[in-house]
Design a protein around this motif. Structure first.
Motif, short mmCIF file in Angstrom:
data_model
loop_
_atom_site.label_atom_id
_atom_site.label_comp_id
_atom_site.label_asym_id
_atom_site.label_seq_id
_atom_site.Cartn_x
_atom_site.Cartn_y
_atom_site.Cartn_z
N SER A 44 47.78 53.56 38.69
CA SER A 44 47.85 52.11 38.49
C SER A 44 49.27 51.65 38.21
O SER A 44 49.74 50.66 38.77
N ILE A 86 42.61 44.27 35.90
CA ILE A 86 41.93 45.56 35.74
C ILE A 86 42.40 46.24 34.45
O ILE A 86 41.61 46.83 33.72
N GLN A 89 40.62 44.64 31.57
CA GLN A 89 39.21 45.01 31.54
C GLN A 89 38.97 46.43 31.08
O GLN A 89 37.95 46.73 30.48
N THR A 90 39.91 47.32 31.35
CA THR A 90 39.71 48.72 30.99
C THR A 90 40.31 49.09 29.63
O THR A 90 39.90 50.08 29.06
N GLN A 91 41.24 48.30 29.11
CA GLN A 91 41.93 48.68 27.89
C GLN A 91 41.62 47.81 26.68
O GLN A 91 41.85 48.23 25.55
N TRP A 156 44.91 53.24 34.50
CA TRP A 156 43.76 52.59 33.92
C TRP A 156 42.66 52.38 34.94
O TRP A 156 42.90 52.03 36.07
N GLY A 157 41.47 52.64 34.52
CA GLY A 157 40.31 52.41 35.35
C GLY A 157 40.10 53.44 36.43
O GLY A 157 39.24 53.28 37.27
N SER A 158 40.89 54.52 36.46
CA SER A 158 40.77 55.48 37.56
C SER A 158 39.49 56.31 37.49
O SER A 158 39.04 56.81 38.49
N GLU A 159 38.93 56.44 36.28
CA GLU A 159 37.69 57.22 36.18
C GLU A 159 36.52 56.46 36.82
O GLU A 159 35.55 57.04 37.23
N ASN A 160 36.63 55.15 36.91
CA ASN A 160 35.63 54.34 37.61
C ASN A 160 36.25 53.88 38.91
O ASN A 160 37.15 53.06 38.89
N THR A 166 34.45 45.01 42.43
CA THR A 166 35.18 44.99 41.18
C THR A 166 36.35 44.02 41.26
O THR A 166 36.66 43.32 40.31
#
Length: 168
Positions: A44, A86, A89-91, A156-160, A166
């Motif tokens: 990211s 993003i 939203q993820t942090q 960030w958000g790479s696991e989803n 999105t």
């Protein structure tokens, strides 16, 4: 600033300005479509820094290159905006997400007219090319600092996996 530079400083005819802005709109839409592909293949922070770097490339006088760079600029702005969303939203904890997004938009809303006022003044005093050059230098210096910091490895958000749903 871009439209004033195109019309006043470079004296481009309306149809060339129209083509430039059509390319810009197309790239803004395209960046939304390709964000899931980019985000799932690259970190990211690297994507964010790359899109910020493209913001500093607007110094040519050839209208075709201006159209190309302006399209990259608008695509980068759209990509940057989506990546920051993003990141939030993820942090940010869900309880604070609305406040953080609202505060971010408030700061942007306040800074946007101030930056236009300053850019307009500097453009009148030194010319719009100088303003674009100063802006490019600031962006590149910011990226150099960011590349030497720990956030450059963030993802960030790479696991989803990011999908079109999105982003949109």
């Amino acid at each position: 600033m871009i439209i004033f530079r195109l019309k006043e400083e470079l004296s481009l005819p309306s149809y060339q300005i129209g083509i430039i802005y059509t390319l810009s709109a197309f790239e803004g839409i395209l960046s939304g479509w390709i964000l899931p592909l980019i985000h799932n293949k690259f970190k990211s922070s690297l994507t964010l820094l790359s899109s910020m770097s493209l913001l500093g490339l607007f110094s040519t006088t050839n209208w075709v290159l201006i159209g190309f760079f302006n399209a990259l600029l608008m695509g980068s702005v759209a990509l940057h905006s989506r990546l920051v969303s993003i990141l939030y939203q993820t942090q940010v904890p869900i309880d604070f997400l609305g406040r953080v997004i609202s505060a971010s938009r408030l700061i942007s809303t306040i800074l946007a007219p101030i930056s236009v006022l300053v850019a307009g003044y500097l453009s009148e005093e030194f010319g719009s090319s100088t303003v674009f050059l100063i802006g490019s230098v600031i962006i590149f210096l910011t990226n150099i600092i960011a590349l030497s910091s720990s956030p450059r490895k963030a993802n960030w958000g790479s696991e989803n996996k990011i999908t079109e749903e999105t982003v949109c």
